[in-house]
Design a protein around this motif. Structure first.
Motif, PDB file in Angstrom:
ATOM      1  N   GLU A 120     -63.000  15.731  96.203  1.00 35.63           N
ATOM      2  CA  GLU A 120     -62.615  16.413  94.963  1.00 35.63           C
ATOM      3  C   GLU A 120     -61.298  15.850  94.414  1.00 35.63           C
ATOM      4  O   GLU A 120     -61.154  15.685  93.197  1.00 35.63           O
ATOM      5  N   LEU A 121     -60.369  15.537  95.294  1.00 33.90           N
ATOM      6  CA  LEU A 121     -59.106  14.935  94.844  1.00 33.90           C
ATOM      7  C   LEU A 121     -59.353  13.542  94.267  1.00 33.90           C
ATOM      8  O   LEU A 121     -58.784  13.179  93.231  1.00 33.90           O
ATOM      9  N   ARG A 122     -60.204  12.781  94.922  1.00 36.22           N
ATOM     10  CA  ARG A 122     -60.557  11.449  94.438  1.00 36.22           C
ATOM     11  C   ARG A 122     -61.193  11.554  93.037  1.00 36.22           C
ATOM     12  O   ARG A 122     -60.863  10.780  92.137  1.00 36.22           O
ATOM     13  N   ALA A 123     -62.069  12.538  92.849  1.00 34.33           N
ATOM     14  CA  ALA A 123     -62.708  12.737  91.544  1.00 34.33           C
ATOM     15  C   ALA A 123     -61.674  13.103  90.481  1.00 34.33           C
ATOM     16  O   ALA A 123     -61.781  12.672  89.325  1.00 34.33           O
ATOM     17  N   ARG A 124     -60.686  13.878  90.853  1.00 37.83           N
ATOM     18  CA  ARG A 124     -59.643  14.257  89.893  1.00 37.83           C
ATOM     19  C   ARG A 124     -58.817  13.043  89.484  1.00 37.83           C
ATOM     20  O   ARG A 124     -58.499  12.862  88.305  1.00 37.83           O
ATOM     21  N   VAL A 125     -58.461  12.217  90.447  1.00 37.72           N
ATOM     22  CA  VAL A 125     -57.719  10.993  90.136  1.00 37.72           C
ATOM     23  C   VAL A 125     -58.565  10.109  89.224  1.00 37.72           C
ATOM     24  O   VAL A 125     -58.062   9.557  88.237  1.00 37.72           O
ATOM     25  N   GLN A 126     -59.852  10.002  89.524  1.00 42.50           N
ATOM     26  CA  GLN A 126     -60.737   9.183  88.693  1.00 42.50           C
ATOM     27  C   GLN A 126     -60.848   9.755  87.281  1.00 42.50           C
ATOM     28  O   GLN A 126     -60.898   9.006  86.303  1.00 42.50           O
ATOM     29  N   LYS A 127     -60.853  11.077  87.165  1.00 40.12           N
ATOM     30  CA  LYS A 127     -60.891  11.711  85.839  1.00 40.12           C
ATOM     31  C   LYS A 127     -59.652  11.323  85.023  1.00 40.12           C
ATOM     32  O   LYS A 127     -59.748  11.045  83.825  1.00 40.12           O
ATOM     33  N   ALA A 128     -58.500  11.283  85.683  1.00 39.52           N
ATOM     34  CA  ALA A 128     -57.274  10.863  85.001  1.00 39.52           C
ATOM     35  C   ALA A 128     -57.353   9.386  84.608  1.00 39.52           C
ATOM     36  O   ALA A 128     -56.947   9.009  83.502  1.00 39.52           O
ATOM     37  N   LEU A 129     -57.890   8.564  85.499  1.00 39.80           N
ATOM     38  CA  LEU A 129     -58.061   7.144  85.172  1.00 39.80           C
ATOM     39  C   LEU A 129     -59.030   6.965  84.010  1.00 39.80           C
ATOM     40  O   LEU A 129     -58.816   6.119  83.128  1.00 39.80           O
ATOM     41  N   ASP A 130     -60.090   7.757  84.001  1.00 36.08           N
ATOM     42  CA  ASP A 130     -61.057   7.692  82.900  1.00 36.08           C
ATOM     43  C   ASP A 130     -60.398   8.082  81.579  1.00 36.08           C
ATOM     44  O   ASP A 130     -60.661   7.470  80.539  1.00 36.08           O
ATOM     45  N   LEU A 131     -59.548   9.109  81.614  1.00 38.27           N
ATOM     46  CA  LEU A 131     -58.815   9.503  80.414  1.00 38.27           C
ATOM     47  C   LEU A 131     -57.922   8.359  79.942  1.00 38.27           C
ATOM     48  O   LEU A 131     -57.898   8.019  78.753  1.00 38.27           O
ATOM     49  N   LEU A 132     -57.191   7.751  80.866  1.00 34.52           N
ATOM     50  CA  LEU A 132     -56.312   6.640  80.502  1.00 34.52           C
ATOM     51  C   LEU A 132     -57.083   5.491  79.871  1.00 34.52           C
ATOM     52  O   LEU A 132     -56.577   4.830  78.957  1.00 34.52           O
TER      53      LEU A 132
END
Length: 166
Positions: free
Chosen positions: A88-100
């Motif tokens: 879940e933490l990895r998915a959250r980091v990826q969500k931030a990367l996707d936003l960027l």
């Protein structure tokens, strides 16, 4: 030549969040090798009154989405803080990367002079975008990335400076 507000934020956030994914991968590999659950690391902290590892990751990603959204003059996306596992933490980091990945230099054009208003415990604080980036967003982001790194190192995860720098 001076850097644009985009150059000062998006590549830095992208690099460090990508490095954070490496921290998670190395911690997961270490847990498997030493036969312990990553659940121990999710709730690990350096001191009893500190926010645990998962909170450090959540807050780091909050600073990313908050910074680029405010600089672009857009509402800050709301992400519930419910992550309790490495996946879940990895998915959250990826969500931030996707936003960027959606943020363009044009989207942040003029962001350095745009007023940014933050709701603090003591009331609202308004500053220009450049001051916000240099005095609030980047220092807070680095604090939480560094603390996440330190929590994992404290627990024996074999991370080094090259993992932090990338």
């Amino acid at each position: 030549m001076s850097l644009s507000i985009y150059d000062t934020t998006v590549p830095v956030f992208t690099r460090m969040l990508t490095n954070l994914l490496v921290f998670l991968d190395k911690a997961e590999a270490d847990a498997a090798a030493r036969k312990y659950s990553t659940d121990v690391l999710v709730d690990a902290r350096l001191a009893p009154d500190m926010i645990p590892f998962r909170g450090q990751v959540m807050i780091a990603t909050d600073h990313v989405k908050g910074c680029v959204s405010r600089l672009a003059g857009q509402p800050v996306p709301s992400w519930p803080d419910e992550e309790k596992t490495f996946d879940e933490l990895r998915a959250r980091v990826q969500k931030a990367l996707d936003l960027l990945a959606t943020i363009t230099p044009e989207a942040l054009s003029g962001g350095e002079t745009r007023d940014v208003t933050l709701k603090m415990r003591t009331g609202e604080v308004t500053m220009n975008g450049l001051d916000y980036v240099n005095q609030r967003a980047l220092p807070n982001f680095y604090f939480h990335i560094t603390t996440a790194y330190a929590i994992l190192r404290h627990n024996g995860v074999p991370l080094g400076k090259s993992d932090f720098i990338g």
